[in-house]
Motif scaffolding. Structure first.
Motif, mmCIF file in Angstrom:
data_model
loop_
_atom_site.group_PDB
_atom_site.id
_atom_site.type_symbol
_atom_site.label_atom_id
_atom_site.label_comp_id
_atom_site.label_asym_id
_atom_site.label_seq_id
_atom_site.Cartn_x
_atom_site.Cartn_y
_atom_site.Cartn_z
ATOM 1 N N THR A 68 0.817 -1.220 0.000
ATOM 2 C CA THR A 68 0.000 0.000 0.000
ATOM 3 C C THR A 68 0.847 1.265 0.000
ATOM 4 O OG1 THR A 68 -0.134 -0.107 2.434
ATOM 5 C CG2 THR A 68 -1.920 -1.126 1.163
ATOM 6 N N LEU A 69 2.165 1.127 -0.216
ATOM 7 C CA LEU A 69 3.027 2.309 -0.268
ATOM 8 C C LEU A 69 2.659 3.250 -1.418
ATOM 9 C CD1 LEU A 69 5.374 3.583 1.243
ATOM 10 C CD2 LEU A 69 6.943 2.381 -0.291
ATOM 11 N N PRO A 70 2.274 2.765 -2.616
ATOM 12 C CA PRO A 70 1.810 3.694 -3.655
ATOM 13 C C PRO A 70 0.601 4.523 -3.221
ATOM 14 C CG PRO A 70 2.328 1.566 -4.633
ATOM 15 C CD PRO A 70 2.409 1.390 -3.154
ATOM 16 N N VAL A 71 -0.252 3.955 -2.385
ATOM 17 C CA VAL A 71 -1.393 4.727 -1.886
ATOM 18 C C VAL A 71 -0.908 5.863 -0.992
ATOM 19 C CG1 VAL A 71 -3.549 4.581 -0.582
ATOM 20 C CG2 VAL A 71 -2.854 2.685 -2.034
ATOM 21 N N LEU A 72 0.103 5.592 -0.172
ATOM 22 C CA LEU A 72 0.671 6.635 0.673
ATOM 23 C C LEU A 72 1.328 7.726 -0.164
ATOM 24 C CD1 LEU A 72 1.481 7.700 3.484
ATOM 25 C CD2 LEU A 72 3.497 6.241 3.351
ATOM 26 N N GLY A 118 -10.683 23.488 -12.152
ATOM 27 C CA GLY A 118 -11.852 22.799 -11.597
ATOM 28 C C GLY A 118 -11.711 21.292 -11.556
ATOM 29 N N PRO A 119 -11.408 20.622 -12.687
ATOM 30 C CA PRO A 119 -11.235 19.164 -12.646
ATOM 31 C C PRO A 119 -10.094 18.733 -11.738
ATOM 32 C CG PRO A 119 -11.541 19.923 -14.901
ATOM 33 C CD PRO A 119 -11.355 21.144 -14.062
ATOM 34 N N ALA A 120 -9.010 19.519 -11.702
ATOM 35 C CA ALA A 120 -7.872 19.143 -10.854
ATOM 36 C C ALA A 120 -8.251 19.198 -9.374
ATOM 37 C CB ALA A 120 -6.689 20.066 -11.132
ATOM 38 N N ILE A 121 -9.045 20.200 -8.998
ATOM 39 C CA ILE A 121 -9.458 20.303 -7.592
ATOM 40 C C ILE A 121 -10.328 19.112 -7.201
ATOM 41 C CG2 ILE A 121 -10.806 21.668 -5.977
ATOM 42 C CD1 ILE A 121 -9.911 24.158 -7.478
ATOM 43 N N THR A 122 -11.278 18.757 -8.072
ATOM 44 C CA THR A 122 -12.155 17.610 -7.775
ATOM 45 C C THR A 122 -11.359 16.316 -7.694
ATOM 46 O OG1 THR A 122 -13.973 18.736 -8.916
ATOM 47 C CG2 THR A 122 -14.198 16.369 -8.524
ATOM 48 N N ARG A 123 -10.459 16.119 -8.643
ATOM 49 C CA ARG A 123 -9.653 14.904 -8.653
ATOM 50 C C ARG A 123 -8.743 14.821 -7.434
ATOM 51 N NH1 ARG A 123 -8.257 15.544 -13.328
ATOM 52 N NH2 ARG A 123 -6.254 16.625 -13.033
ATOM 53 N N THR A 124 -8.184 15.944 -7.037
ATOM 54 C CA THR A 124 -7.293 15.943 -5.872
ATOM 55 C C THR A 124 -8.054 15.622 -4.590
ATOM 56 O OG1 THR A 124 -5.874 17.573 -6.946
ATOM 57 C CG2 THR A 124 -5.646 17.316 -4.568
ATOM 58 N N MET A 125 -9.233 16.189 -4.424
ATOM 59 C CA MET A 125 -10.019 15.921 -3.220
ATOM 60 C C MET A 125 -10.468 14.468 -3.171
ATOM 61 S SD MET A 125 -12.264 19.429 -2.849
ATOM 62 C CE MET A 125 -12.923 18.870 -1.280
ATOM 63 N N LEU A 126 -10.862 13.911 -4.316
ATOM 64 C CA LEU A 126 -11.257 12.497 -4.339
ATOM 65 C C LEU A 126 -10.070 11.592 -4.024
ATOM 66 C CD1 LEU A 126 -13.643 12.372 -7.445
ATOM 67 C CD2 LEU A 126 -14.268 12.295 -5.031
ATOM 68 N N THR A 127 -8.884 11.964 -4.510
ATOM 69 C CA THR A 127 -7.691 11.162 -4.217
ATOM 70 C C THR A 127 -7.370 11.176 -2.729
ATOM 71 O OG1 THR A 127 -6.805 11.636 -6.417
ATOM 72 C CG2 THR A 127 -5.254 10.862 -4.748
ATOM 73 N N MET A 128 -7.439 12.343 -2.111
ATOM 74 C CA MET A 128 -7.159 12.437 -0.680
ATOM 75 C C MET A 128 -8.157 11.616 0.130
ATOM 76 S SD MET A 128 -6.216 16.502 -0.419
ATOM 77 C CE MET A 128 -5.926 16.417 1.349
ATOM 78 N N PHE A 129 -9.423 11.694 -0.235
ATOM 79 C CA PHE A 129 -10.443 10.937 0.493
ATOM 80 C C PHE A 129 -10.288 9.437 0.252
ATOM 81 C CE2 PHE A 129 -14.745 9.099 0.725
ATOM 82 C CZ PHE A 129 -15.059 9.411 2.037
ATOM 83 N N GLY A 130 -9.999 9.042 -0.994
ATOM 84 C CA GLY A 130 -9.861 7.617 -1.298
ATOM 85 C C GLY A 130 -8.671 6.980 -0.610
ATOM 86 N N THR A 131 -7.531 7.671 -0.606
ATOM 87 C CA THR A 131 -6.355 7.116 0.067
ATOM 88 C C THR A 131 -6.576 6.998 1.576
ATOM 89 O OG1 THR A 131 -5.436 9.356 0.151
ATOM 90 C CG2 THR A 131 -4.751 7.945 -1.669
ATOM 91 N N LEU A 132 -7.297 7.945 2.144
ATOM 92 C CA LEU A 132 -7.604 7.853 3.573
ATOM 93 C C LEU A 132 -8.461 6.626 3.870
ATOM 94 C CD1 LEU A 132 -7.477 9.187 6.399
ATOM 95 C CD2 LEU A 132 -9.539 10.459 5.763
#
Length: 403
Positions: A136-140, A195-209
């Protein structure tokens, strides 16, 4: 048994042959109600007193000279091994049934490592935990990238926030309208560009958590279930001073190790990117949170007797891995290799954020465009020239000037 000793069946036959005549002789002197039958009067004078028959003594056979075990010693050992294996498998099956999420998969993985490689239980638990963290290091790394990207986007969003403050501080209606128009233009530009970058970044942060949280909960629940059901081999699967993994460490060595590794994880393994990008207000909050976690880490010492050694070993290995990764990600070469900005670059972005936040909100608002009246006045009262094919503009206010 020896041939010169009577067999058990022979002794039973002798006992029956002696007991049956004795019972028949006694029944002659008893009535149906259990009382002695009266003797006839004629026989009282002539009958002689009865002589008792000698009692038959049955020899005691003594304890058995052989145990009811299989004839061969190898069969007995196989039977014992099968019984122990059945108890072991029953405990492991109960641990799987009581687990949640993907804990059963981790239990199977730990058992497979223990059986296939011959590693003891404590090494199998640590190996599966470290292997899971490496997988799971790539997720981190993705979480760290998303945090850095969001910090860069916050620098782009800061002018919009400052324009909102300028709208509040505007003194005239024309100034409010001008600031509002500038804020709308900047917002539309950011929505189109980032706009798309902000949405993608927030989803990535939530998904990795979510992924990291579910992974840790699953392996922690699996090891806790193993210790609770206490398979027989786990009681001797420890190491050094903690031989029984199902019981707490009697010497408090593992609680001390958990405390030290947790303090190291709080100091070096927590969000490195967030530390570099934090504002003074957020830096104070982060320091408060760190102190809170340090206080919680010290609770391992008084409550260490309530945690099985297997669970404490899992926690210590997990914290040790977090400390190692945190120290590696503080090196600029490794950060560039995995696609992360260096700590120096993050510090520069943080300085720009601090400078922009301290600036006047009106400095982010574009200046008003020149009005036609101002242009004609600058030309000495003469209206701007009309280009060929261009419609004549409406005369400005106060035009023509009075003579």
């Amino acid at each position: 048994l020896d041939d010169d000793k009577p067999s058990s069946s022979g002794r039973v036959d002798l006992a029956w042959q002696a007991a049956v005549p004795f019972a028949l002789s006694q029944s002659r002197h008893l009535s149906w109600w259990g009382k002695p039958k009266p003797s006839p009067a004629s026989s009282l004078d002539t009958a002689s007193p009865a002589t008792p028959e000698p009692a038959v003594v049955i020899p005691d056979p003594g304890p058995p000279t052989q145990l009811p075990l299989p004839e061969g010693s190898s069969d007995a050992i196989s039977a014992i091994h099968e019984a122990c294996g059945a108890v072991e498998e029953a405990a492991l099956s109960a641990a799987r049934e009581d687990s949640m999420l993907a804990a059963g998969m981790f239990i199977d993985a730990i058992q497979s490592i223990h059986i296939q490689t011959g590693l003891p239980w404590w090494a199998s638990i640590a190996a599966v935990n470290i292997a899971t963290r490496v997988a799971t290091l790539p997720v981190l790394i993705a979480s760290q990238k998303a945090t850095s990207r969001m910090a860069m986007l916050n620098l782009e969003l800061l002018p919009v926030k400052k324009m909102q403050e300028a709208m509040v501080k505007a003194t005239t209606r024309d100034e409010q309208l001008r600031v509002h128009a500038a804020w709308m233009a900047a917002t539309d530009k950011l929505r189109t560009t980032h706009g798309p970058a902000i949405t993608r970044t927030m989803l990535t942060m939530f998904g990795t958590l979510i992924v990291n949280g579910l992974t840790f909960i699953s392996i922690f629940n699996g090891v806790s279930s193993l210790m609770m059901h206490a398979a027989p081999s786990l009681t001797t699967g420890g190491y050094a001073w903690f031989t029984d993994l199902t019981q707490s460490d009697p010497y408090y060595g593992l609680p001390v190790l958990c405390t030290v590794t947790t303090l190291g994880m709080i100091q070096f393994g927590m969000n490195v990117t967030g530390e570099q990008m934090a504002s003074p207000e957020k830096a104070g909050q982060a320091k408060l949170v760190k102190n809170l976690f340090r206080g919680m880490a010290l609770l391992f010492l008084p409550f260490g007797s309530l945690v099985p050694s297997g669970v404490a070993l899992l926690w210590a290995s997990n914290s040790f891995f977090s400390v190692t990764v945190g120290l590696l990600l503080r090196r600029d070469g490794i950060r560039r290799a995995v696609g992360l900005p260096t700590l120096k670059e993050l510090a520069e972005v943080s300085d720009k954020m601090q400078t922009a936040m301290a600036a006047d909100p009106m400095s982010f608002v574009p200046p008003p465009p020149p009005t036609p009246v101002d242009a004609s006045a600058a030309a000495g009262g003469v209206p701007p020239p009309q280009l060929p094919g261009q419609a004549a503009p409406p005369p400005p206010l106060g035009w023509p000037p009075k003579q």
